[in-house]
Design a protein around this motif. Sequence first.
Motif, PDB file in Angstrom:
ATOM      1  N   LEU A  28      -4.412  30.502  17.856  1.00 55.00           N
ATOM      2  CA  LEU A  28      -3.538  29.077  17.920  1.00 55.00           C
ATOM      3  C   LEU A  28      -2.236  28.772  18.774  1.00 55.00           C
ATOM      4  CD1 LEU A  28      -2.752  29.285  14.286  1.00 55.00           C
ATOM      5  CD2 LEU A  28      -3.935  27.552  15.697  1.00 55.00           C
ATOM      6  N   VAL A 103      -2.774  27.564   4.452  1.00 55.10           N
ATOM      7  CA  VAL A 103      -1.700  27.152   5.516  1.00 55.10           C
ATOM      8  C   VAL A 103      -2.992  25.757   6.193  1.00 55.10           C
ATOM      9  CG1 VAL A 103      -1.188  27.609   8.125  1.00 55.10           C
ATOM     10  CG2 VAL A 103      -0.586  28.998   6.107  1.00 55.10           C
ATOM     11  N   HIS A 105      -3.063  23.560  10.246  1.00 55.51           N
ATOM     12  CA  HIS A 105      -2.264  23.376  11.163  1.00 55.51           C
ATOM     13  C   HIS A 105      -3.258  21.966  11.821  1.00 55.51           C
ATOM     14  CE1 HIS A 105      -1.020  27.564  11.407  1.00 55.51           C
ATOM     15  NE2 HIS A 105      -1.823  28.101  11.118  1.00 55.51           N
ATOM     16  N   TYR A 136       0.910  19.213  17.391  1.00 56.36           N
ATOM     17  CA  TYR A 136       0.571  19.552  17.079  1.00 56.36           C
ATOM     18  C   TYR A 136       1.471  20.370  15.733  1.00 56.36           C
ATOM     19  CZ  TYR A 136       0.816  25.422  15.550  1.00 56.36           C
ATOM     20  OH  TYR A 136       0.397  26.666  15.057  1.00 56.36           O
ATOM     21  N   SER A 138       2.502  22.449  10.894  1.00 57.68           N
ATOM     22  CA  SER A 138       1.660  23.659  10.474  1.00 57.68           C
ATOM     23  C   SER A 138       2.527  23.550   9.248  1.00 57.68           C
ATOM     24  CB  SER A 138       2.162  24.768  10.839  1.00 57.68           C
ATOM     25  OG  SER A 138       1.325  25.274  12.368  1.00 57.68           O
TER      26      SER A 138
END
Length: 173
Positions: A28, A103, A105, A136, A138
């Motif tokens: 990442l 999770v 991303h 980006y 998350s």
Amino acid sequence: MGQVDETVIGFAVYEDATEYLGISEATLPEISNITEEISGAGINGKYETAILGQIEAMTLTLNFRTVTRNAIKLFEPRRHNLDLRAAQQNQDPTKGIVGVTKVKHILTVVPKKLNPGKLATASAAEVSGEYAVMYYASYIDGKKMLEIDPLNYIYYVNGQDNRWEEIKKALGK
């Protein structure tokens, strides 16, 4: 003692939230604030300060086991909307319960580099792609924790816009 975060159980890579891109390993993007060294009258020496909301360029790396259509497709010179979905294992040691944390991303990327890897009998090809990250974000268990969008003045960390509203007002945006 609270929850113990243990490991990534598994993860998947998708383009446009629907198209599964195959088995991969991801590195990442590192998020690094731009800094400035401060010195001058009234300061005994120097110190470094992070400039609010300003970040260095970000890079995503995806590693594939073999040369695939999708690894090559990701090298098309255009923006790609990726999401990396992970299931992470955790444990509550007081209750003895093992749980799963979701999770996700979300990244908008542009290809920088494609390494088609190597050829060897009974071996992974070790194909890799490197991508410039334009956006980006998350999410942990559906809650947005991080959003970095340099083109739209977004620097959102842990539930806060981190002063960009003030900065945008000062700039008349």
